[in-house]
Motif scaffolding. Structure first.
Motif, PDB file in Angstrom:
ATOM      1  N   ASP A   1      42.339  51.909  37.006  1.00  0.00           N
ATOM      2  CA  ASP A   1      41.774  50.575  37.205  1.00  0.00           C
ATOM      3  C   ASP A   1      42.598  49.517  36.501  1.00  0.00           C
ATOM      4  O   ASP A   1      42.801  48.410  37.015  1.00  0.00           O
ATOM      5  CB  ASP A   1      40.336  50.522  36.679  1.00  0.00           C
ATOM      6  CG  ASP A   1      39.352  51.219  37.599  1.00  0.00           C
ATOM      7  OD1 ASP A   1      39.698  51.412  38.776  1.00  0.00           O
ATOM      8  OD2 ASP A   1      38.256  51.575  37.148  1.00  0.00           O
TER       9      ASP A   1
ATOM     10  N   ARG B   1      45.597  48.839  38.536  1.00  0.00           N
ATOM     11  CA  ARG B   1      45.246  48.083  39.744  1.00  0.00           C
ATOM     12  C   ARG B   1      44.910  46.639  39.400  1.00  0.00           C
ATOM     13  O   ARG B   1      45.257  45.713  40.134  1.00  0.00           O
ATOM     14  CB  ARG B   1      44.056  48.730  40.447  1.00  0.00           C
ATOM     15  CG  ARG B   1      44.332  50.081  41.073  1.00  0.00           C
ATOM     16  CD  ARG B   1      43.204  50.480  42.005  1.00  0.00           C
ATOM     17  NE  ARG B   1      43.324  51.858  42.427  1.00  0.00           N
ATOM     18  CZ  ARG B   1      42.609  52.858  41.922  1.00  0.00           C
ATOM     19  NH1 ARG B   1      41.722  52.616  40.973  1.00  0.00           N
ATOM     20  NH2 ARG B   1      42.773  54.084  42.360  1.00  0.00           N
TER      21      ARG B   1
ATOM     22  N   ASP C   1      44.161  44.225  42.285  1.00  0.00           N
ATOM     23  CA  ASP C   1      43.470  45.123  43.210  1.00  0.00           C
ATOM     24  C   ASP C   1      42.374  45.871  42.467  1.00  0.00           C
ATOM     25  O   ASP C   1      42.640  46.832  41.753  1.00  0.00           O
ATOM     26  CB  ASP C   1      44.482  46.106  43.816  1.00  0.00           C
ATOM     27  CG  ASP C   1      43.843  47.047  44.829  1.00  0.00           C
ATOM     28  OD1 ASP C   1      42.759  46.713  45.339  1.00  0.00           O
ATOM     29  OD2 ASP C   1      44.435  48.110  45.103  1.00  0.00           O
TER      30      ASP C   1
ATOM     31  N   ARG D   1      39.014  48.083  42.811  1.00  0.00           N
ATOM     32  CA  ARG D   1      38.273  48.878  43.788  1.00  0.00           C
ATOM     33  C   ARG D   1      37.726  50.116  43.106  1.00  0.00           C
ATOM     34  O   ARG D   1      37.992  50.369  41.933  1.00  0.00           O
ATOM     35  CB  ARG D   1      39.172  49.266  44.968  1.00  0.00           C
ATOM     36  CG  ARG D   1      40.379  50.115  44.569  1.00  0.00           C
ATOM     37  CD  ARG D   1      41.214  50.517  45.779  1.00  0.00           C
ATOM     38  NE  ARG D   1      41.779  49.356  46.449  1.00  0.00           N
ATOM     39  CZ  ARG D   1      41.485  49.029  47.714  1.00  0.00           C
ATOM     40  NH1 ARG D   1      40.664  49.803  48.424  1.00  0.00           N
ATOM     41  NH2 ARG D   1      42.023  47.981  48.267  1.00  0.00           N
TER      42      ARG D   1
ATOM     43  N   TYR E   1      32.409  41.898  46.653  1.00  0.00           N
ATOM     44  CA  TYR E   1      33.441  42.887  46.306  1.00  0.00           C
ATOM     45  C   TYR E   1      33.293  44.118  47.203  1.00  0.00           C
ATOM     46  O   TYR E   1      32.834  45.176  46.767  1.00  0.00           O
ATOM     47  CB  TYR E   1      33.322  43.279  44.835  1.00  0.00           C
ATOM     48  CG  TYR E   1      33.696  42.169  43.879  1.00  0.00           C
ATOM     49  CD1 TYR E   1      35.013  41.975  43.476  1.00  0.00           C
ATOM     50  CD2 TYR E   1      32.718  41.289  43.396  1.00  0.00           C
ATOM     51  CE1 TYR E   1      35.356  40.950  42.610  1.00  0.00           C
ATOM     52  CE2 TYR E   1      33.056  40.253  42.533  1.00  0.00           C
ATOM     53  CZ  TYR E   1      34.374  40.087  42.145  1.00  0.00           C
ATOM     54  OH  TYR E   1      34.718  39.061  41.292  1.00  0.00           O
TER      55      TYR E   1
ATOM     56  N   ASP F   1      35.340  46.252  48.247  1.00  0.00           N
ATOM     57  CA  ASP F   1      36.138  47.426  47.907  1.00  0.00           C
ATOM     58  C   ASP F   1      35.571  48.207  46.723  1.00  0.00           C
ATOM     59  O   ASP F   1      36.132  49.216  46.315  1.00  0.00           O
ATOM     60  CB  ASP F   1      37.585  47.004  47.581  1.00  0.00           C
ATOM     61  CG  ASP F   1      38.331  46.514  48.814  1.00  0.00           C
ATOM     62  OD1 ASP F   1      38.009  46.993  49.916  1.00  0.00           O
ATOM     63  OD2 ASP F   1      39.217  45.655  48.673  1.00  0.00           O
ATOM     64  N   ILE F   2      34.470  47.709  46.145  1.00  0.00           N
ATOM     65  CA  ILE F   2      33.790  48.439  45.072  1.00  0.00           C
ATOM     66  C   ILE F   2      32.481  48.990  45.629  1.00  0.00           C
ATOM     67  O   ILE F   2      31.661  48.247  46.158  1.00  0.00           O
ATOM     68  CB  ILE F   2      33.509  47.532  43.859  1.00  0.00           C
ATOM     69  CG1 ILE F   2      34.824  47.042  43.238  1.00  0.00           C
ATOM     70  CG2 ILE F   2      32.676  48.280  42.819  1.00  0.00           C
ATOM     71  CD1 ILE F   2      34.627  46.107  42.058  1.00  0.00           C
TER      72      ILE F   2
ATOM     73  N   LYS G   1      36.662  47.592  37.182  1.00  0.00           N
ATOM     74  CA  LYS G   1      35.566  47.410  38.126  1.00  0.00           C
ATOM     75  C   LYS G   1      34.243  47.177  37.395  1.00  0.00           C
ATOM     76  O   LYS G   1      33.401  46.394  37.834  1.00  0.00           O
ATOM     77  CB  LYS G   1      35.461  48.635  39.051  1.00  0.00           C
ATOM     78  CG  LYS G   1      35.192  49.941  38.311  1.00  0.00           C
ATOM     79  CD  LYS G   1      35.393  51.166  39.188  1.00  0.00           C
ATOM     80  CE  LYS G   1      35.188  52.451  38.378  1.00  0.00           C
ATOM     81  NZ  LYS G   1      35.506  53.650  39.161  1.00  0.00           N
TER      82      LYS G   1
END
Length: 302
Positions: A81, A84, A89, A91, A118, A120-121, A281
């Motif tokens: 994470d 990213r 990014d 996710r 969000y 992508d989470i 995240k």
């Protein structure tokens, strides 16, 4: 096949409480998950799971391995994470524990709004009114509504929280408003068995010190939403979370009593375990919730 993949398969099976449930949840076959776990056991030279056609349980070695493996996987994911996040990014999946009271009330909209913003989470929300063990049960984050006790967890206050003593106007017309907390022992009350107090309600006494008043009544239920409905129906006084009682108080369906005797100091908290790396995240979700409440959307939802 690498050890991390087998480790993830084992964790998925444990958290889903079975191979079939894990396969449905993560979209892999039951046979493949069984193969991964069996290979992991062969690699370790130890049995991790007791499994029959009807029962599923962890061995002593399995308990130890699950706890440590969960920590390792969280650290690996946190490191990923962080990388990213540096590229913008964010996710992944967040395993979140929250009380049903939070999710069922209007403030539960905060989680829906986050999921919309969000995509992508993935929010894996598990509703449970007990205080889960975040580390032991593999949760990334929990929402807790309480006076926070001393804890090894990191806590961030999202919003203040208080309760209100409420009743329908017709009940008040029949019994009158209590002048002191002790008067409630002679008045019908609705007991929310999800609460920590059960039938012993805490208040400020005459000298300001905390006291406990034993109450009773026609209904005991493990749901503040049902307790609210019972109070509106005139069955008794009820102690309700402010964000649940507010709409009925504003409309006049409920009136409050003993406002100056209610204990203060509660809050809505986001809590998470101490970690070397807080997953990006998780930080994004906590920051979002804090801003959601700060912006007034929490009070607007109530």
């Amino acid at each position: 096949m690498d050890t991390l993949t087998r480790m993830r398969a084992f964790i998925d099976v444990v958290e889903a409480e079975g191979f079939s449930a894990a396969a449905r949840k993560i979209g892999r076959s039951k046979a493949l998950l069984s193969k991964y776990v069996r290979e992991l056991e062969d690699e370790l030279g130890a049995l991790l799971l007791n499994r029959t056609t009807r029962q599923f349980s962890l061995t002593e070695a399995g308990h130890t391995y699950y706890r440590r493996a969960s920590e390792i996987i969280r650290e690996v994911d946190s490191l990923s994470d962080a990388v990213r996040e540096s590229s913008g990014d964010v996710r992944g999946r967040i395993k979140l524990s929250a009380p049903r009271t939070f999710a069922d009330a209007p403030i539960g909209q905060s989680l829906i709004d986050f999921a919309r913003q969000y995509p992508d989470i993935v929010l894996d929300i598990q509703l449970d009114d007990r205080f889960v063990d975040l580390v032991e049960e593999g949760f990334d984050l929990a929402i807790r509504i309480s006076r926070l006790e001393n804890s090894s967890l990191i806590a961030r206050r999202l919003a203040p929280f208080s309760v209100r003593l409420c009743a329908a106007p017709e009940l008040v017309a029949k019994y009158g408003l209590p002048a002191r907390p002790q008067d409630l022992s002679r008045i019908p009350c609705i007991i929310d068995t999800n609460g920590r107090w059960l039938s012993n309600w805490p208040f400020k006494g005459d000298n300001g010190d905390p006291i406990s008043v034993a109450v009773s009544g026609p209904l005991e239920v493990n749901s503040p939403m049902t307790a609210r409905a019972a109070a509106v129906a005139g069955l008794g006084f009820s102690v309700l979370p402010d964000f649940i009682a507010a709409p009925d108080i504003e409309s006049g369906r409920l009136v409050t009593a003993l406002d100056d005797r209610i204990l203060s100091g509660g809050g809505i908290f986001a809590v998470y375990p101490h970690r070397r790396y807080l997953p990006a995240k998780v930080r994004v979700l906590v920051d979002y919730l804090a801003q959601w409440f700060k912006s007034g959307e929490g009070s607007a939802a109530a």
